[in-house]
Design an enzyme around this catalytic site. Structure first.
Site, PDB file in Angstrom:
ATOM      1  CE1 TYR A 188      -9.384   4.542   6.854  1.00 59.96           C
ATOM      2  CE2 TYR A 188      -9.645   6.881   7.332  1.00 59.96           C
ATOM      3  CZ  TYR A 188      -8.839   5.784   7.082  1.00 59.96           C
ATOM      4  OH  TYR A 188      -7.469   5.944   7.081  1.00 59.96           O
ATOM      5  N   GLY A 194       0.825  -1.212   0.000  1.00 59.97           N
ATOM      6  CA  GLY A 194       0.000   0.000   0.000  1.00 59.97           C
ATOM      7  C   GLY A 194       0.858   1.259   0.000  1.00 59.97           C
TER       8      GLY A 194
HETATM    9  C1  AKB Z   1      -8.023   9.007   3.773  1.00 63.09           C
HETATM   10  O1  AKB Z   1      -8.208  10.080   3.183  1.00 63.09           O
HETATM   11  O2  AKB Z   1      -8.889   8.125   3.890  1.00 63.09           O
HETATM   12  C2  AKB Z   1      -6.692   8.791   4.442  1.00 63.09           C
HETATM   13  C3  AKB Z   1      -6.726   9.250   5.877  1.00 63.09           C
HETATM   14  C4  AKB Z   1      -6.635  10.684   6.193  1.00 63.09           C
HETATM   15  O3  AKB Z   1      -6.828   8.434   6.743  1.00 63.09           O
HETATM   16  N1  AKB Z   1      -5.665   9.452   3.715  1.00 63.09           N
END
Ligand code: AKB
Length: 320
Positions: free
Chosen positions: A142, A11
């Site tokens: 997320y 990654g």
């Molecule tokens: C995203 O944009 O998902 C990542 C992060 C800030 O965790 N780059």
């Protein structure tokens, strides 16, 4: 010499982390793992590599019992925009992979690192000078994964004594490996498009501030935190990290110092804009500076110079 196993090694962060760790700890002491094979010309192939799907705990333990690492750096995860498109898959990979990695670290007594993110904050978090300990009510899958992951790491530390360490990364900017599926990816794409076409259409709107950092500073921070003496760390929650905060017009102005005709336009993506709007504008990194000496070297203009040179070299090599 310390032996390290890295998941998600192909990654955006993993690629550079493997190479730096091999430079420091020796090629044979750093095992790269990923769900797919490295490409034929990948420098990752110059050292140990194993295929690993992080949702397969039996295979993970088998690899650990053969390689016998002292530390695991668990980088495999889906980023914010991809996670939002497929939240169930994100839960399975981001949380399933993490709990497998923590269990393996517990059973084999490994020091443990995994990154959290500014995505662990939400719309009710203070927007400016966001402290390390504050309100965390993220609204993206997320973000939910990242907050749960932070808590899980703390739990494994207090309950089982696993030496877990973590940071909240901002958007990471690098020319070595392009990111995929992140909200902050515009700040990488803009450099590639500036070199290739002299213009860029941003999916993030004018005036949207987010924290960012050059990859070299991010890799140095991981190594510094992992090497910090355990008794000097007061916090076990993820440490805030950032090298700078800017909005699209500011990065464009920095590029225009090198490419005066560079043009920036906008075609805003509502999903990624919504995620960006829920994140802080600029976080406070004083805990990281005080406890383990976090000291980023790149500001926006220094990063722009490094990015444009790096992208140009990469493009020239691709033409040969
Ligand atoms: C995203 O944009 O998902 C990542 C992060 C800030 O965790 N780059």
């Amino acid at each position: 010499m310390k032996r390290i196993m890295i998941t998600g090694a192909l990654g955006q962060i993993g690629t550079e982390l493997v190479l730096k760790c091999r430079e420091i700890y020796g090629t044979e002491n750093v095992l790269a793992t990923d769900i797919r094979e490295p490409e034929a010309d990948s420098p990752i192939k110059e050292g140990p590599f194993e295929i690993l799907d992080v949702t397969d705990i039996e295979r993970m333990k088998e690899i650990v019992s053969e390689f016998k690492p002292d530390a695991m750096m668990h980088m495999a995860a889906l980023l914010s925009a991809t996670a939002e498109k497929n939240p169930q898959l994100a839960w399975n990979i981001n949380m399933g992979g993490l709990v497998n990695a923590l269990e393996t670290a517990r059973e084999y007594d490994l020091q443990f690192f995994t990154p959290s993110s500014i995505g662990a904050f939400g719309p009710t978090t203070p927007k400016k000078d966001t402290p390390a300990l504050t309100i965390q009510r993220p609204t993206s899958m997320y973000g939910v994964n990242k907050v749960s992951g932070e808590l899980l790491c703390e739990y494994y530390h207090t309950k089982f004594g696993v030496d877990t360490r973590s940071v909240r990364f901002p958007g990471l900017i690098s020319y070595v490996k392009e990111p995929g599926g992140g909200t902050t990816d515009y700040a990488v794409e803009i450099y590639f498009e500036a070199v290739r076409k002299g213009e860029y259409t941003s999916f993030i709107d004018k005036g949207t501030y987010m924290d960012m950092m050059f990859m070299d500073d991010a890799i140095d921070a991981i190594i510094k935190l992992m090497e910090a003496p355990e008794d000097e760390l007061k916090h076990r929650c993820a440490f805030n990290l950032s090298g700078m905060s800017f909005e699209p017009e500011e990065i464009a102005a920095s590029i225009q110092k090198h490419i005066p005709d560079f043009k920036l336009s906008y075609d805003v993506d509502p999903v990624r804009q919504g995620i960006a709007d829920s994140w802080p504008d600029a976080i406070d990194t004083s805990c990281s500076r005080d406890e383990w000496g976090f000291a980023p070297k790149y500001d926006l203009d220094k990063m722009t110079e490094a990015m444009l040179n790096g992208v140009r070299e990469k493009e020239a090599a691709a033409q040969k």
